[in-house]
Write a protein that holds these residues in place. Structure first.
Motif, mmCIF file in Angstrom:
data_model
loop_
_atom_site.group_PDB
_atom_site.id
_atom_site.type_symbol
_atom_site.label_atom_id
_atom_site.label_comp_id
_atom_site.label_asym_id
_atom_site.label_seq_id
_atom_site.Cartn_x
_atom_site.Cartn_y
_atom_site.Cartn_z
ATOM 1 N N LEU A 1 0.835 -1.203 0.000
ATOM 2 C CA LEU A 1 0.000 0.000 0.000
ATOM 3 C C LEU A 1 0.870 1.254 0.000
ATOM 4 C CD1 LEU A 1 -2.790 1.417 0.356
ATOM 5 C CD2 LEU A 1 -2.384 1.254 2.822
ATOM 6 N N ALA A 2 1.904 1.271 0.838
ATOM 7 C CA ALA A 2 2.778 2.443 0.912
ATOM 8 C C ALA A 2 3.478 2.695 -0.422
ATOM 9 C CB ALA A 2 3.800 2.257 2.028
ATOM 10 N N ASP A 3 3.964 1.634 -1.059
ATOM 11 C CA ASP A 3 4.649 1.790 -2.343
ATOM 12 C C ASP A 3 3.689 2.311 -3.414
ATOM 13 O OD1 ASP A 3 7.053 0.945 -1.328
ATOM 14 O OD2 ASP A 3 6.797 -1.149 -1.941
ATOM 15 N N VAL A 4 2.462 1.798 -3.424
ATOM 16 C CA VAL A 4 1.475 2.253 -4.403
ATOM 17 C C VAL A 4 1.133 3.719 -4.175
ATOM 18 C CG1 VAL A 4 -0.950 2.035 -5.083
ATOM 19 C CG2 VAL A 4 0.486 0.007 -4.900
ATOM 20 N N ALA A 5 0.943 4.108 -2.919
ATOM 21 C CA ALA A 5 0.622 5.500 -2.614
ATOM 22 C C ALA A 5 1.751 6.422 -3.047
ATOM 23 C CB ALA A 5 0.348 5.656 -1.121
ATOM 24 N N ASP A 6 2.991 6.023 -2.803
ATOM 25 C CA ASP A 6 4.131 6.835 -3.241
ATOM 26 C C ASP A 6 4.174 6.951 -4.761
ATOM 27 O OD1 ASP A 6 5.274 7.661 -0.841
ATOM 28 O OD2 ASP A 6 6.434 5.819 -0.607
ATOM 29 N N GLY A 7 3.934 5.827 -5.442
ATOM 30 C CA GLY A 7 4.007 5.837 -6.892
ATOM 31 C C GLY A 7 2.915 6.675 -7.534
ATOM 32 N N LEU A 8 1.666 6.420 -7.136
ATOM 33 C CA LEU A 8 0.553 7.150 -7.735
ATOM 34 C C LEU A 8 0.519 8.607 -7.291
ATOM 35 C CD1 LEU A 8 -2.347 4.523 -7.561
ATOM 36 C CD2 LEU A 8 -0.731 4.964 -9.409
ATOM 37 N N GLY A 9 0.945 8.864 -6.071
ATOM 38 C CA GLY A 9 0.950 10.237 -5.583
ATOM 39 C C GLY A 9 2.168 11.027 -6.025
ATOM 40 N N GLY A 10 3.258 10.313 -6.339
ATOM 41 C CA GLY A 10 4.512 10.993 -6.656
ATOM 42 C C GLY A 10 4.660 11.436 -8.087
ATOM 43 N N SER A 11 3.895 10.843 -8.999
ATOM 44 C CA SER A 11 4.024 11.212 -10.407
ATOM 45 C C SER A 11 2.756 10.841 -11.171
ATOM 46 C CB SER A 11 5.236 10.511 -11.035
ATOM 47 O OG SER A 11 5.338 10.799 -12.412
ATOM 48 N N SER A 12 2.419 11.669 -12.133
ATOM 49 C CA SER A 12 1.281 11.379 -12.997
ATOM 50 C C SER A 12 1.696 10.568 -14.213
ATOM 51 C CB SER A 12 0.621 12.688 -13.455
ATOM 52 O OG SER A 12 1.555 13.485 -14.171
ATOM 53 N N GLN A 13 3.011 10.384 -14.410
ATOM 54 C CA GLN A 13 3.513 9.617 -15.543
ATOM 55 C C GLN A 13 3.635 8.144 -15.164
ATOM 56 O OE1 GLN A 13 7.203 11.398 -16.722
ATOM 57 N NE2 GLN A 13 6.256 13.323 -17.370
ATOM 58 N N ARG A 14 3.155 7.280 -16.024
ATOM 59 C CA ARG A 14 3.104 5.853 -15.738
ATOM 60 C C ARG A 14 4.480 5.283 -15.425
ATOM 61 N NH1 ARG A 14 3.933 1.332 -18.970
ATOM 62 N NH2 ARG A 14 2.808 -0.563 -18.287
ATOM 63 N N LYS A 15 5.465 5.525 -16.283
ATOM 64 C CA LYS A 15 6.789 4.929 -16.085
ATOM 65 C C LYS A 15 7.433 5.433 -14.804
ATOM 66 C CE LYS A 15 11.195 4.029 -18.390
ATOM 67 N NZ LYS A 15 11.958 4.249 -17.144
ATOM 68 N N ARG A 16 7.307 6.716 -14.544
ATOM 69 C CA ARG A 16 7.899 7.280 -13.332
ATOM 70 C C ARG A 16 7.212 6.723 -12.092
ATOM 71 N NH1 ARG A 16 11.919 8.357 -10.260
ATOM 72 N NH2 ARG A 16 11.616 10.107 -8.835
ATOM 73 N N ALA A 17 5.876 6.550 -12.150
ATOM 74 C CA ALA A 17 5.149 5.987 -11.012
ATOM 75 C C ALA A 17 5.611 4.560 -10.719
ATOM 76 C CB ALA A 17 3.647 6.003 -11.290
ATOM 77 N N LEU A 18 5.823 3.775 -11.766
ATOM 78 C CA LEU A 18 6.294 2.400 -11.580
ATOM 79 C C LEU A 18 7.701 2.379 -11.000
ATOM 80 C CD1 LEU A 18 4.958 0.750 -14.855
ATOM 81 C CD2 LEU A 18 4.172 0.293 -12.520
ATOM 82 N N ASP A 19 8.539 3.315 -11.430
ATOM 83 C CA ASP A 19 9.906 3.394 -10.886
ATOM 84 C C ASP A 19 9.884 3.751 -9.404
ATOM 85 O OD1 ASP A 19 11.057 2.747 -13.306
ATOM 86 O OD2 ASP A 19 11.357 4.825 -13.927
ATOM 87 N N ILE A 20 9.011 4.688 -9.028
ATOM 88 C CA ILE A 20 8.907 5.078 -7.618
ATOM 89 C C ILE A 20 8.447 3.894 -6.773
ATOM 90 C CG2 ILE A 20 7.640 6.534 -5.986
ATOM 91 C CD1 ILE A 20 7.547 8.695 -8.144
#
Length: 274
Positions: A93-112
């Motif tokens: 859950l924490a990783d998903v929240a960081d990814g989706l909240g940290g970037s609107s770009q798909r690739k960047r969200a997956l990297d986060i």
């Protein structure tokens, strides 16, 4: 016996309960076995719920009618579930929240999401979900012990069924070379879903028997809505799911079950009563 092996492998993968030594050797491991163990994920919820319910019950009777007794029981019950599972789903859950909240770009969200460090969005998500669990379980316990125990049982079991539906409907988009969840990401068979549904049947039937029908219906609806909302976000933002997404769905749908149970015991019950 092969089904027992698959179940124990699921327990080994998703909890800290000891499946070691000769037992682990007997269970064995292969990607195909891990894939087959997916059908038994709701069965893992049986164990987690049983331990959590035991702690909740012990503190309920140990503390008696003292003020905030239900709150204390809810806190230690939630702490127990984190210890039993190793915070596996909370980490997702924490990783998903960081990814989706940290970037609107798909690739960047997956990297986060691959970064093991927790960020602001992940921390907020963890705090809010844990607070939601504790407050709702305390509210249910203040109503009755049976309501809290039924919510624990239904919530932990059903919330481990919805991630299988996510696997069935979306493609895996994680790092397939490093992802531990990749063997689980292949198409879920009808037989696996049926087996998972059978794992859910008895606990939910018990909730139906011990509580009002409205309790179970509203809880299931809220749990399903939580899972569906997360699936929609993953489809729109990531065009698929990762192993972290499965953990996030479990957490959100578990909270959804508790929320539905609490709503069913509030003014909603009087409003819908004949």
């Amino acid at each position: 016996m092969q089904a027992v092996r698959h179940y124990l492998l699921a327990v080994q993968f998703f909890t800290r309960l000891p499946v070691t030594g000769r037992l682990a050797d007997w269970v064995g491991y292969s990607p195909a076995m891990l894939r087959a163990s997916a059908a038994h994920f709701p069965g893992v919820g049986w164990l987690v719920a049983a331990v959590a319910a035991g702690v909740y019950t012990a503190l309920h009777f140990g503390l008696g009618a003292q003020p905030f007794a239900a709150l204390v029981a809810a806190v230690f019950c939630t702490l127990t579930t984190v210890l039993v599972t190793g915070g596996f789903h909370e980490d997702g859950l924490a990783d998903v929240a960081d990814g989706l909240g940290g970037s609107s770009q798909r690739k960047r969200a997956l990297d986060i999401m691959k970064d093991s460090r927790i960020g602001a969005f992940g921390a907020m998500a963890l705090v809010l979900v844990l607070l939601a669990k504790v407050s709702l379980l305390a509210l249910l316990g203040a109503h009755s012990l049976s309501a809290a125990l039924c919510a624990l049982l239904g919530g932990h079991v059903l919330s481990r069924f919805w991630p299988l539906c996510l696997v069935r409907t979306l493609p895996h988009v994680g790092d397939t070379a490093k992802s531990k969840s990749k063997p689980l990401a292949d198409q879920i068979s009808n037989l696996a879903l049926l087996t998972a549904g059978l794992w859910c049947f008895m606990p939910l039937a018990l909730v139906w028997y011990t509580q009002a029908a409205l309790f179970l219906i509203v809880a299931i609806v809220c749990s399903a809505l939580g899972a569906a909302h997360m699936a929609r976000r993953f489809a729109r933002r990531l065009q698929g799911f990762t192993g972290d997404c499965l953990g996030a769905v479990q957490q959100v749908s578990e909270v959804g079950f508790y929320l539905g149970a609490a709503l069913a015991l509030g003014p909603l019950a009087g409003f819908l009563a004949p």
